[in-house]
Enzyme design. Structure first.
Site, mmCIF file in Angstrom:
data_model
loop_
_atom_site.group_PDB
_atom_site.id
_atom_site.type_symbol
_atom_site.label_atom_id
_atom_site.label_comp_id
_atom_site.label_asym_id
_atom_site.label_seq_id
_atom_site.Cartn_x
_atom_site.Cartn_y
_atom_site.Cartn_z
ATOM 1 N N ASN A 9 1.471 -0.977 -0.072
ATOM 2 C CA ASN A 9 0.167 -0.172 0.402
ATOM 3 C C ASN A 9 0.878 1.911 -0.213
ATOM 4 O OD1 ASN A 9 -2.194 2.016 -0.018
ATOM 5 N ND2 ASN A 9 -2.743 1.075 2.541
ATOM 6 N N LYS A 11 0.108 3.812 0.161
ATOM 7 C CA LYS A 11 -0.588 5.547 0.076
ATOM 8 C C LYS A 11 -0.116 6.442 -0.937
ATOM 9 C CE LYS A 11 0.216 3.188 4.892
ATOM 10 N NZ LYS A 11 -0.007 3.590 6.426
ATOM 11 N N HIS A 96 -9.287 1.061 4.519
ATOM 12 C CA HIS A 96 -8.510 1.577 5.607
ATOM 13 C C HIS A 96 -8.695 2.375 6.619
ATOM 14 C CE1 HIS A 96 -4.110 2.221 6.658
ATOM 15 N NE2 HIS A 96 -4.208 1.590 6.162
ATOM 16 N N GLU A 98 -6.942 4.764 7.939
ATOM 17 C CA GLU A 98 -6.959 6.137 7.230
ATOM 18 C C GLU A 98 -7.823 6.742 6.132
ATOM 19 O OE1 GLU A 98 -3.262 5.867 5.286
ATOM 20 O OE2 GLU A 98 -2.181 5.352 7.262
ATOM 21 N N GLU A 168 -5.923 -5.032 10.757
ATOM 22 C CA GLU A 168 -5.116 -4.165 10.562
ATOM 23 C C GLU A 168 -5.239 -3.560 11.613
ATOM 24 O OE1 GLU A 168 -2.571 -2.872 6.763
ATOM 25 O OE2 GLU A 168 -4.856 -1.630 6.935
ATOM 26 N N GLY A 174 2.324 2.268 10.796
ATOM 27 C CA GLY A 174 2.533 3.075 10.537
ATOM 28 C C GLY A 174 3.926 3.282 11.984
ATOM 29 N N SER A 214 3.349 -2.413 10.325
ATOM 30 C CA SER A 214 4.293 -1.814 10.246
ATOM 31 C C SER A 214 5.245 -3.426 10.369
ATOM 32 C CB SER A 214 4.724 -2.067 11.806
ATOM 33 O OG SER A 214 4.393 -0.175 12.361
ATOM 34 N N GLY A 235 2.381 -1.299 4.174
ATOM 35 C CA GLY A 235 2.715 0.299 3.882
ATOM 36 C C GLY A 235 4.490 0.550 3.974
ATOM 37 N N GLY A 236 4.585 1.065 5.130
ATOM 38 C CA GLY A 236 6.290 1.948 4.388
ATOM 39 C C GLY A 236 7.109 0.580 3.931
HETATM 40 C C1 PEP Z 1 -0.555 0.116 6.099
HETATM 41 O O1 PEP Z 1 -1.127 1.105 5.649
HETATM 42 O O2 PEP Z 1 -2.459 -0.465 5.455
HETATM 43 C C2 PEP Z 1 0.281 -0.317 6.990
HETATM 44 C C3 PEP Z 1 0.021 -1.427 7.147
HETATM 45 O O3 PEP Z 1 1.198 0.740 7.143
HETATM 46 P P1 PEP Z 1 2.109 0.287 7.153
HETATM 47 O O4 PEP Z 1 3.293 -0.865 7.246
HETATM 48 O O5 PEP Z 1 3.616 1.318 7.041
HETATM 49 O O6 PEP Z 1 2.421 -0.071 9.401
#
Ligand code: PEP
Length: 252
Positions: A9, A11, A96, A98, A168, A174, A214, A235-236
């Site tokens: 993802n 983002k 999600h 966010e 999640e 994040g 994460s 994500g990251g």
């Molecule tokens: C996400 O945005 O779905 C996510 C899991 O981000 P991160 O891996 O950065 O925590």
């Protein structure tokens, strides 16, 4: 049997040029390797139509990160499920945290988005998960149950079977905090039991349930060895080829 998936993802990161380079770099890094899992990149809308020209989307499938809750018309700034599908994208990330928290997406809005995604041939990656205060109050099970019942348990089994579920925990997204493998396995098993209660064991056994929050090269293996964790929504760590590939390697 269900499919393991590693989904990125991105983002709101990467210009069009940077994103195409990232996707090409990922394809090059995976070229001579064999892997058994599905690989998906969830990109901003702006990249979607250009990706099939630069990568093989049969090997690296593409997801949008959202779609509109309306079919078409006077909804300035929105992008419909039909438009997403017309780019060649196969998946759409919905629900999600966010989007739920910053853009006020309700159970009802997510129900509409899911219906439209399915109607237009997209497979939703439907995200659920509790915030920190809910985990501290030990309410995570009732939170994910309400999220499923409020938006996707209205679907007939045949349609529900097209969904990928992503658990999640919001407190892990994040933040560098990750659910322990035991915490993640416990709630994944619970989510699968909810699906079994609603749709039967076969549908539940065939549903891919991803962990997100994460997840990185160091902790991925410890999460993925668990029987109810079928991969990750990343994500990251999906923004750097070597980090994302290391997570793909962790599931094999
Ligand atoms: C996400 O945005 O779905 C996510 C899991 O981000 P991160 O891996 O950065 O925590």
């Amino acid at each position: 049997m269900r499919k393991n998936i590693i989904a990125g993802n991105w983002k709101m990161n990467k210009t069009l040029q940077e994103g195409l380079e990232l996707a090409k770099g990922l394809e090059a890094a995976l070229k001579d390797r064999s892997y058994a899992c599905g690989i998906i990149i969830g990109t901003p809308f702006i990249h979607l139509a250009s990706l099939p020209a630069v990568i093989d989307t049969k090997k690296i499938a593409v997801a949008a990160q959202n779609c509109a809750d309306k079919e078409s018309g006077a909804y300035t700034g929105e992008v419909s499920a039909a438009m997403v599908k017309s780019t060649g994208a196969e998946y759409v990330i919905l629900g999600h945290s966010e989007r739920r928290s910053y853009y006020g997406e309700t159970f009802e809005v997510l129900k509409e988005k899911t219906l439209l995604a399915l109607k237009n041939g997209l497979k939703p990656i439907f995200c659920i998960g509790e915030v920190k205060a809910e985990r501290e109050a030990n309410k995570q099970n009732e939170v994910v149950k309400a999220q499923l019942e409020g938006s996707v348990f209205n679907l007939p089994a045949e349609e529900f079977s097209k969904l990928v579920i992503a658990y999640e925990p919001v407190w892990a997204i994040g933040t560098g905090l990750t659910a322990t493998p035991e915490q993640a396995q416990e709630i994944h098993a619970y989510i699968r039991s909810l699906i079994a209660d609603k749709y039967g064991k076969e549908v539940a056994d065939n549903t891919t349930i991803l962990y997100g929050g994460s997840c990185n090269a160091q902790n991925a293996k410890g999460l993925f060895v668990n029987p109810d964790i079928d991969g990750g929504l990343i994500g990251g760590a999906s923004l750097k080829v070597e980090d994302f590939v290391a997570i793909i390697d962790a599931i094999g």
